[in-house]
Write a protein that holds these residues in place. Structure first.
Motif, short mmCIF file in Angstrom:
data_model
loop_
_atom_site.label_atom_id
_atom_site.label_comp_id
_atom_site.label_asym_id
_atom_site.label_seq_id
_atom_site.Cartn_x
_atom_site.Cartn_y
_atom_site.Cartn_z
N TYR A 146 0.86 -1.19 0.00
CA TYR A 146 0.00 0.00 0.00
C TYR A 146 0.89 1.24 0.00
O TYR A 146 1.78 1.37 0.84
CB TYR A 146 -0.89 0.00 1.25
CG TYR A 146 -1.91 1.12 1.27
CD1 TYR A 146 -3.21 0.89 0.84
CD2 TYR A 146 -1.57 2.39 1.69
CE1 TYR A 146 -4.15 1.92 0.84
CE2 TYR A 146 -2.50 3.42 1.69
CZ TYR A 146 -3.80 3.17 1.27
OH TYR A 146 -4.72 4.19 1.27
N CYS B 242 0.71 5.44 -0.03
CA CYS B 242 -0.18 6.60 0.11
C CYS B 242 -0.14 7.42 -1.17
O CYS B 242 0.93 7.75 -1.69
CB CYS B 242 0.23 7.47 1.29
SG CYS B 242 -0.02 6.63 2.85
N CYS C 169 -6.72 5.69 4.73
CA CYS C 169 -5.72 4.69 4.35
C CYS C 169 -5.92 3.39 5.13
O CYS C 169 -5.78 2.30 4.57
CB CYS C 169 -4.31 5.23 4.56
SG CYS C 169 -3.91 6.54 3.38
N HIS D 76 0.95 10.95 9.97
CA HIS D 76 0.03 10.13 9.16
C HIS D 76 0.20 8.63 9.38
O HIS D 76 -0.76 7.93 9.72
CB HIS D 76 0.18 10.50 7.68
CG HIS D 76 -0.78 9.80 6.79
ND1 HIS D 76 -2.15 9.83 6.99
CD2 HIS D 76 -0.59 9.02 5.70
CE1 HIS D 76 -2.75 9.11 6.06
NE2 HIS D 76 -1.83 8.59 5.26
N HIS D 77 1.41 8.12 9.20
CA HIS D 77 1.56 6.66 9.30
C HIS D 77 1.46 6.16 10.74
O HIS D 77 0.96 5.07 11.00
CB HIS D 77 2.89 6.23 8.66
CG HIS D 77 2.84 6.31 7.16
ND1 HIS D 77 3.96 6.29 6.37
CD2 HIS D 77 1.79 6.42 6.31
CE1 HIS D 77 3.59 6.39 5.09
NE2 HIS D 77 2.29 6.46 5.04
N GLU E 64 -2.15 5.87 11.23
CA GLU E 64 -2.69 4.71 10.51
C GLU E 64 -2.47 3.43 11.33
O GLU E 64 -3.36 2.60 11.44
CB GLU E 64 -1.99 4.54 9.15
CG GLU E 64 -2.52 5.45 8.06
CD GLU E 64 -1.94 5.05 6.71
OE1 GLU E 64 -1.82 3.85 6.42
OE2 GLU E 64 -1.57 5.95 5.93
#
Ligand SMILES: [Zn+2]
Length: 467
Positions: A25, A27, A207, A232-233, A236
């Motif tokens: 995956y 982004c 995501c 962000h990650h 996630e």
């Protein structure tokens, strides 16, 4: 194969969750503008990672999302007085034009945020049920304190993060580090119905939801630019692992930044380049070659001189390849010469292939892999001439094409379109427009754009120039 895993901060031997298969995956873009060179780097780098896995016969499922609803998209739509979907669909299309130009293989899927709202609501509900999220006045927040390993990807601990966080202006949050999963509708913004009232999802949740839906609870590789590591990650991971109760991604890969003339690229400094602006002057294949000349984790400095140097490097490979073609056509002998038999017995060509593979298997060292292609071209220049056999020349050609192909590099220079061809295509486009076949008209415009032909519709008719 070794991959540097941001999660453990070391190079690890790669083993997929399921043998022979890779779930990956990456982004994707927020579609409100043409992509800039900073966006192009992960696009090219992780496509190369995918191409190498596929060369190694892995079955790769590769998902890239489109963030097609976001503050920046809404702002632009309001400025232009159009629906936000007009902006997002335009730039999704333009993204795909650039991707194709850069020889990026289409993703297995391109899920869009606006088409996955239902799944996001479901995951948010689960997070609330499991006690990781809470609702206040139509907003839902993730409570980072509840997720014990929060900070494991970015190597931050909760106390430091809290100390570093600005005093929260909105007092809705229980903790300054909590992040939004759902936000209530604002005037003039698109909104969807939810158990918490009308609103729209936060960015991070999309995501987690798309990866789960299209790849499953646990994936092999999650990738993106290093600017995405935090928050962000990190967010996630918190969402996915809290909701699914399983490790989200086994490996996390991040590419380095791009500086422009040794300065950080930013709009305010005016050193901000879209890929389109660069290919107006150079070409897509030069941009790709330039990016792969550095290891993906190193920062890259972008300047006209450096991209020109890359263009010269690529030209050297392409010229070598072209000369081999001429030699092949003129070669009189089919079978190996005595000198060539020695090379064949020494498995000389295989040595280049192995060296190339070792570079790629050491955390995708494309810089070293490109050096091997240069060495191979040098070997060809030195050891082939009009006495060479067709067989030997052909073996070298096949190898150069194969190695360049893994990196998505053009070993053959794209011969530009002739004026005549351009005019024919423009006529065809005009006819399509008369027939109100706008899809075909757009397709022709994009095809020309990809080949460096820029069209301008003026009152006097269509004008064009080479980019
Ligand atoms: Zn993401």
């Amino acid at each position: 194969m070794k991959i540097y895993n941001t999660l453990t901060n070391k190079k690890e031997t790669f083993t997929p969750i399921e043998e022979g298969k890779i779930k990956m995956y990456v982004c994707g873009p927020t579609v409100y503008n043409y992509i800039h060179i900073g966006n192009a780097r992960p696009l090219i780098v992780f496509d190369t990672v995918r191409k190498y896995f596929e060369y190694k016969n892995y079955d790769v499922k590769y998902v890239t999302n489109f963030t097609d609803v976001d503050d920046k998209i809404i702002k632009k739509a309001n400025e232009e007085g159009v629906d936000f979907k007009e902006i997002s669909s335009k730039y999704m299309k333009e993204f795909l034009v650039d991707s194709k130009g850069l020889d990026v293989k289409p993703a297995t899927m391109y899920p869009k945020a606006t088409e996955e709202i239902g799944g996001m609501i479901e995951m948010i509900k689960t997070l609330i049920e499991k006690g990781y999220a809470y609702e206040v006045n139509g907003s839902v927040y993730f409570e980072t304190k509840k997720f014990e390993s929060y900070g494991k990807l970015s190597n931050k601990n909760q106390e430091d993060l809290e100390a570093g966080a600005r005093i929260a202006v909105d007092t809705e949050k229980r903790n300054p580090m909590d992040f939004v999963l759902w936000k209530p509708k604002k005037e003039g913004e698109p909104a969807w119905k939810s158990p918490w009232g009308e609103g729209r999802p936060g960015w991070h949740i999309e995501c987690s939801v798309m990866a789960k839906k299209h790849l499953g609870d646990s994936i092999d590789i999650h990738a993106g630019g290093e600017d995405l590591i935090f928050p962000h990650h990190e967010n996630e991971i918190a969402q996915s692992e809290a909701a699914n109760g399983k490790q989200f991604s086994k490996y996390w890969m991040h590419n380095g930044f791009i500086n422009v003339d040794n300065k950080k690229m930013s709009k305010s400094l005016g050193n901000f380049f879209t890929v389109r602006e660069i290919v107006d002057e150079f070409s897509y294949d030069i941009v790709r070659f330039f990016m792969l000349n550095a290891h993906y984790r190193s920062p890259i400095n972008f300047s006209r001189e450096l991209i020109r140097a890359a263009a010269n490097g690529l030209e050297r490979i392409q010229t070598g390849r072209k000369n081999l073609n001429y030699l092949y056509e003129d070669a009189k002998m089919n079978d190996y010469t005595e000198k060539e038999i020695v090379f064949v017995n020494d498995k000389e060509l295989e040595k280049y292939k192995h060296k190339f593979e070792s570079a790629m298997e050491d955390d995708f060292n494309t810089a070293d892999a490109i050096s091997v292609i240069f060495e191979l071209v040098k070997f060809a220049n030195k050891n082939t001439d009009s006495d060479s056999s067709k067989e030997f020349i052909n073996n070298i050609i096949i190898l150069i094409d194969e190695l360049c192909g893994i990196l998505g590099i053009e070993s053959k220079k794209k011969e530009g379109l002739l004026d005549e061809d351009v005019n024919k295509l423009i006529e065809k486009r005009q006819q399509a427009r008369k027939d109100r076949d706008f899809a075909l008209a757009d397709e022709i415009r994009d095809e020309l754009k990809e080949k460096g032909i820029i069209l301008e519709d003026t009152r006097e008719g269509v004008r064009w120039h080479r980019g």
